[in-house]
Design an enzyme around this catalytic site. Structure first.
Site, mmCIF file in Angstrom:
data_model
loop_
_atom_site.group_PDB
_atom_site.id
_atom_site.type_symbol
_atom_site.label_atom_id
_atom_site.label_comp_id
_atom_site.label_asym_id
_atom_site.label_seq_id
_atom_site.Cartn_x
_atom_site.Cartn_y
_atom_site.Cartn_z
ATOM 1 N N SER A 67 0.801 -1.224 0.000
ATOM 2 C CA SER A 67 0.000 0.000 0.000
ATOM 3 C C SER A 67 0.837 1.279 0.000
ATOM 4 O O SER A 67 1.680 1.472 -0.874
ATOM 5 C CB SER A 67 -0.940 -0.089 1.204
ATOM 6 O OG SER A 67 -1.757 1.023 1.297
ATOM 7 N N ASN A 391 -8.450 8.852 6.459
ATOM 8 C CA ASN A 391 -7.312 8.703 5.552
ATOM 9 C C ASN A 391 -7.704 8.362 4.107
ATOM 10 O O ASN A 391 -6.831 8.191 3.259
ATOM 11 C CB ASN A 391 -6.317 7.672 6.100
ATOM 12 C CG ASN A 391 -6.921 6.283 6.243
ATOM 13 O OD1 ASN A 391 -7.899 5.954 5.584
ATOM 14 N ND2 ASN A 391 -6.339 5.456 7.108
ATOM 15 N N ARG A 529 -0.423 5.053 18.943
ATOM 16 C CA ARG A 529 -0.772 6.308 18.276
ATOM 17 C C ARG A 529 -1.595 7.195 19.205
ATOM 18 O O ARG A 529 -2.415 6.689 19.986
ATOM 19 C CB ARG A 529 -1.576 6.033 17.005
ATOM 20 C CG ARG A 529 -0.798 5.236 15.984
ATOM 21 C CD ARG A 529 -1.329 5.478 14.582
ATOM 22 N NE ARG A 529 -0.775 4.497 13.652
ATOM 23 C CZ ARG A 529 0.423 4.581 13.091
ATOM 24 N NH1 ARG A 529 1.220 5.601 13.348
ATOM 25 N NH2 ARG A 529 0.847 3.646 12.268
HETATM 26 C C1 16G Z 1 -4.251 -0.245 7.315
HETATM 27 C C2 16G Z 1 -5.740 -0.309 7.052
HETATM 28 C C3 16G Z 1 -6.371 1.057 7.232
HETATM 29 C C4 16G Z 1 -6.045 1.630 8.585
HETATM 30 C C5 16G Z 1 -4.563 1.600 8.841
HETATM 31 C C6 16G Z 1 -4.285 1.940 10.291
HETATM 32 C C7 16G Z 1 -6.998 -1.572 5.422
HETATM 33 C C8 16G Z 1 -7.148 -1.936 3.983
HETATM 34 N N1 16G Z 1 -5.996 -0.761 5.694
HETATM 35 O O1 16G Z 1 -3.620 0.539 6.356
HETATM 36 O O2 16G Z 1 -7.751 0.921 7.083
HETATM 37 O O3 16G Z 1 -6.509 2.949 8.675
HETATM 38 O O4 16G Z 1 -4.062 0.290 8.600
HETATM 39 O O5 16G Z 1 -2.955 1.770 10.570
HETATM 40 O O6 16G Z 1 -7.732 -2.023 6.272
HETATM 41 P P1 16G Z 1 -2.438 1.765 12.069
HETATM 42 O O7 16G Z 1 -3.138 0.652 12.789
HETATM 43 O O8 16G Z 1 -0.972 1.596 11.952
HETATM 44 O O9 16G Z 1 -2.800 3.103 12.639
HETATM 45 MG MG MG Z 2 -3.717 1.281 0.366
#
Ligand code: 16G
Ligand code: MG
Length: 560
Positions: A67, A391, A529
């Site tokens: 991603s 996001n 976070r």
């Molecule tokens: C991933 C998730 C996204 C979420 C992010 C949070 C999918 C397809 N992607 O990129 O939705 O906002 O993780 O990241 O579900 P974090 O847990 O590191 O804050």
């Molecule tokens: Mg993505």
């Protein structure tokens, strides 16, 4: 399990020994790490996908992408038969497969799980579609996935090439619905429904304030490349789509570009500058499942960001208006009313001003934890469920009963009130249901819908942005000894473990007018976070800083 199957699994597994010390978890959205550490995990994810295909007797998807993360990273995730994320009850199995220390342990784990899940190894042919993004490590990881899939007898890997993540999800869903499921069919469906929507709009719309151009940052990834293809197929005369950072110009994936960069840093991506002032700009992430809009500033200050919350708000306003047109006009009414339940789904990261706005529109707003899988699942519970993360991940889901009703309503209206506004509203909603990706948030189809709605309403990006004013916010991350020590509840807005940290956060937050603050363990990085919101930027910064200090005190390296 027959001997032939056992020995096939063992002989292929010896080729992919797990790396010591590289313990990965399926996390929020699949396995992700430095690409050089991933071969064994991707091989095992291939086995997992094949088992899922055997269990569901359906086509399954496997996508190789990291991603918005840096180009040297990669990742793998599985798409279920509906095109949605892998069922959450299989995630622990994914973790244990990835962690199995030897081929024997791997085999034992598979046998136990298959017995528990009643998976029959009967050699029946099942398919797994494999897609990948543009990362250079993709090809060799794809080979590992193929070998994993091929080590389950009957399972066939179908390499569908370089795709955006949402394209792969869409193709899996379409394959299982027995509809045309190629990449060409995806583009066809998007362009046909977009043109249909524009035709229904252009008839009655005001001018788009002279703003007929959108410039898109493709994050130097697969989304930019695919948008160029889509643009060719759309062949638009009334909307100019200019693609920058398509990956063809030699820029590095996600480096100073892309939706994640733009949303977090609030500055223009590389390739954008003062020449773009006043123009509507959009940014995709590296696998094109995130979308944000922005306008470039005239000086060196921050951009005006139009994030996922505002995309959600725009969609909600539009859908609500169309529904009310559809349910008005008593003379044309067929007396066949449907109580359409419409709901919006957000996470704790949604700006408080967006939630207030949506509630003022009279909408039901529901919160889930972070991660598409949670929002999507909740959105399926409505007739029209609209979900977005700030996001830029999100989409609109329409229930089957509602779509059947809408179709019937349109047919009736076309005999009693052909060409009426009421019938056009039905047609517009039907076109939206075909344009928007029902499997997962999709930056390409989302962008086309934004463009159509702005045109319909005659709105500039500034008018759209003025729907409400974001409360100032600040995000920080804190390295801790063990992020799993933090357990949250109420859609991550409250910490239940360790004890007393929530009280301390509450006491700090109470000092700030319009203050709101929460902490959560990241699902993708080894950090906690912190999110803070308050009436001024200084206050939001200060609240975030104080709470980050609390996190460090309770959980940081100095705490033990
Ligand atoms: C991933 C998730 C996204 C979420 C992010 C949070 C999918 C397809 N992607 O990129 O939705 O906002 O993780 O990241 O579900 P974090 O847990 O590191 O804050
Ligand atoms: Mg993505």
């Amino acid at each position: 399990m027959e001997e032939a199957q056992r020995s096939l699994l063992l002989s292929s597994a010896v080729r992919f020994p797990p790396l010591e010390g590289a313990r990965l978890s399926y996390g929020t959205a699949g396995f992700r790490t430095d690409a050089s550490l991933l071969r064994s995990t991707v091989f095992r994810a291939g086995i997992l996908a094949a088992l899922r295909a055997l269990k569901t007797r359906s086509v399954i998807g496997l996508v190789i992408t990291a991603s918005h993360n840096k180009v040297s990273d990669n990742g793998v995730k599985i798409a279920d038969p509906t095109g949605e994320m892998l069922s959450q009850d299989w995630e622990p199995f994914a973790d244990s497969l990835a962690a199995a220390p030897s081929p024997d342990h791997l085999l034992k784990g598979i046998i136990e799980f298959a017995e528990f899940e009643k998976i029959e190894f009967d050699g029946r042919k099942v398919e797994v579609l494999i897609g990948r993004d543009t990362r250079p490590s993709g090809q060799s990881l794809l080979e590992a996935a193929k070998l994993g899939i091929g080590s389950i007898i009957g399972a066939v890997a179908v390499d569908v090439g370089i795709l955006t993540t949402p394209q792969l999800h869409w193709m899996v869903r379409a394959s299982n619905c027995s509809t045309q499921a190629s990449e060409f069919d995806y583009f066809e469906q998007l362009s046909r429904s977009f043109r249909c929507l524009m035709d229904l709009i252009l008839g009655g719309s005001e001018s788009n304030e002279g703003n007929d151009k959108v410039v898109v940052d493709g994050a130097n990834g697969v989304g930019g490349e695919k948008l160029l293809v889509l643009k060719e197929m759309l062949n638009l005369k009334d909307l100019e789509i200019e693609v920058r950072n398509s990956g063809r110009e030699g820029g590095v994936l996600n480096e100073g570009v892309g939706a994640d960069f733009v949303q977090k840093e609030k500055v223009v991506p590389s390739g954008f500058g003062p020449q773009d002032v006043g123009i509507r700009c959009a940014s995709l992430d590296g696998d094109a499942d995130r979308l944000v809009y922005f306008t470039a500033p005239s000086s060196s200050s921050k951009i005006e960001l139009v994030d996922g919350d505002k995309i959600l708000s725009l969609f909600a306003v539009f859908i609500k208006e169309e529904l009310s047109i559809l349910n008005k006009e008593p003379d044309a009414s067929t007396g066949d009313d449907y109580q359409c339940r419409i709901g919006v789904v957000q996470t704790a990261y949604a700006n408080g001003a967006s939630t207030d706005y949506l509630k003022r529109l009279g909408l039901e707003v529901f919160f889930t934890p972070t991660g598409v899988k949670y929002l999507h699942q909740k959105a399926t519970q409505y007739d029209i469920g609209i979900y977005f993360e700030a996001n830029g991940h999100g989409t609109i889901l329409f229930s089957e009963p509602f779509l059947r009703w809408l179709d019937a309503k349109n047919n009736e209206l076309s005999s009693v009130a052909k060409g009426s506004e009421q019938q056009k509203a039905a047609l517009r909603l039907l076109a939206v249901s075909k344009l928007i990706n029902p499997a997962v948030g999709d930056a390409l189809s989302g962008m086309l819908l934004v463009e159509a709605i702005l045109r319909h309403k005659g709105w500039s990006i500034h008018r759209w942005s003025e729907l409400y004013h974001d409360l100032p916010s600040k995000q920080l991350k804190v390295k801790v000894v063990d992020r799993t020590a933090v357990v949250t509840a109420n859609a991550e807005t409250e910490v239940v473990k360790p004890p007393s940290i929530q009280e301390a956060i509450n006491a700090e937050t109470a000092k700030y007018p319009q203050g709101r603050c929460f902490i959560r363990p990241s699902g993708t990085e080894d950090v906690i976070r912190v999110y803070a919101e308050a009436s001024t930027q200084d206050a939001a910064d200060s609240l975030a800083n104080s709470v980050a200090k609390l996190v460090d005190k309770f959980l940081g390296h100095g705490s033990s």
